[in-house]
Enzyme design. Structure first.
Site, PDB file in Angstrom:
ATOM      1  N   VAL A   1       0.647  -1.383  -0.139  1.00 52.60           N
ATOM      2  CA  VAL A   1       0.270  -0.175  -0.259  1.00 52.60           C
ATOM      3  C   VAL A   1       1.174   1.508   0.244  1.00 52.60           C
ATOM      4  O   VAL A   1       2.226   1.008   0.367  1.00 52.60           O
ATOM      5  CB  VAL A   1      -0.845   0.168   1.323  1.00 52.60           C
ATOM      6  CG1 VAL A   1      -2.164  -1.327   1.098  1.00 52.60           C
ATOM      7  CG2 VAL A   1      -0.504   0.049   2.589  1.00 52.60           C
ATOM      8  N   SER A   2       0.083   2.279  -1.000  1.00 52.75           N
ATOM      9  CA  SER A   2       1.220   3.442  -0.406  1.00 52.75           C
ATOM     10  C   SER A   2       1.573   4.049   0.460  1.00 52.75           C
ATOM     11  O   SER A   2       2.820   4.792   0.675  1.00 52.75           O
ATOM     12  CB  SER A   2       0.407   4.041  -2.291  1.00 52.75           C
ATOM     13  OG  SER A   2       0.550   3.755  -2.893  1.00 52.75           O
ATOM     14  N   THR A   3       0.706   4.311   1.660  1.00 49.21           N
ATOM     15  CA  THR A   3       0.920   5.134   2.803  1.00 49.21           C
ATOM     16  C   THR A   3       0.351   4.077   3.907  1.00 49.21           C
ATOM     17  O   THR A   3      -0.018   3.277   3.215  1.00 49.21           O
ATOM     18  CB  THR A   3       0.246   6.229   2.761  1.00 49.21           C
ATOM     19  OG1 THR A   3      -1.499   5.861   2.765  1.00 49.21           O
ATOM     20  CG2 THR A   3       0.568   7.409   1.305  1.00 49.21           C
TER      21      THR A   3
ATOM     22  N   GLN B   1      -3.430   3.724   4.226  1.00 50.83           N
ATOM     23  CA  GLN B   1      -4.147   3.126   3.844  1.00 50.83           C
ATOM     24  C   GLN B   1      -4.037   1.607   4.307  1.00 50.83           C
ATOM     25  O   GLN B   1      -3.141   0.990   5.074  1.00 50.83           O
ATOM     26  CB  GLN B   1      -3.417   2.552   2.729  1.00 50.83           C
ATOM     27  CG  GLN B   1      -4.205   3.485   1.500  1.00 50.83           C
ATOM     28  CD  GLN B   1      -3.349   4.136   0.381  1.00 50.83           C
ATOM     29  OE1 GLN B   1      -2.495   3.243   0.032  1.00 50.83           O
ATOM     30  NE2 GLN B   1      -3.626   4.880  -0.569  1.00 50.83           N
TER      31      GLN B   1
END
Length: 204
Positions: free
Chosen positions: A10-12, A15
């Site tokens: 996941v990007s962050t 998330q």
């Protein structure tokens, strides 16, 4: 057949990876072999990904939920795919895209189809990212034209700024003292002083 692994990204940190983890559980990937990363996919300098690659060996199978979970950079995705499948001899399975399953079609045609699909999906993924950035840039420019201000609001100038400014110009007080009296940093005081000087010069 080798071991089964999964890469989840996941990007962050805000998330959630639950949906990807559920998909990996359905593929019977052992929990200890699931590498979870919370980091942008702009490149492959990611600690969990690099750790996983070191562990992978010939005949292992790597599951990913979708091609954009592997990465976002078109050229780098293709390079990593080549390294994993050609150099390390690992099979890759993209769950959301059955055509991207290197366990099937080991002949020349099957490999060609997988490579073409990968190239197309990787291009679309990167192009979408570029379009999002372009729309953001256009939105910011349009907002600026409407007078929308970005960044932190400027500190208000004290009512006696000109008096303090004139004392500083007359060398009665130092720049640090003037800035302190105005409640500004030295750099901000200099910026406001230059603006005041320019306004004075423009006045007839």
């Amino acid at each position: 057949m080798g071991n089964v692994y999964a890469y989840v990204r996941v990007s962050t940190t805000g998330q959630h990876e639950d949906r990807q983890l559920i998909a990996m559980a359905r593929q019977d990937v052992p929990e200890k072999n699931i590498f979870v990363e919370k980091q942008s996919g702009k490149d492959f300098n990611r600690p969990m990904y690099q750790k996983m690659v070191k562990r992978l060996k010939a005949d292992d199978v790597l599951f990913i939920k979708s091609i954009d979970r592997l990465g976002r950079n078109y050229q780098e995705i293709l390079e990593q795919w080549r390294i994993l499948t050609k150099e390390k001899g690992v099979d890759i399975v993209v769950i959301d895209m059955p055509l991207l399953d290197t366990r099937r079609g080991k002949d020349l045609l099957g490999t060609l189809i997988a490579d073409l699909v990968l190239a197309l999906l990787s291009y679309v993924s990167e192009n979408e990212r570029k379009m999002i950035r372009e729309r953001q840039r256009e939105g910011i420019e349009a907002a600026k034209e409407r007078g929308v201000k970005f960044g932190r609001p400027s500190k208000p100038i004290p009512e006696d700024f000109l008096h303090i400014y004139n004392r500083w110009m007359a060398k009665e007080i130092s720049a640090d003292e003037a800035a302190g009296l105005c409640g500004l940093t030295r750099a901000t005081f200099y910026s406001r002083a230059r603006a005041a000087r320019n306004r004075t010069r423009r006045c007839p």
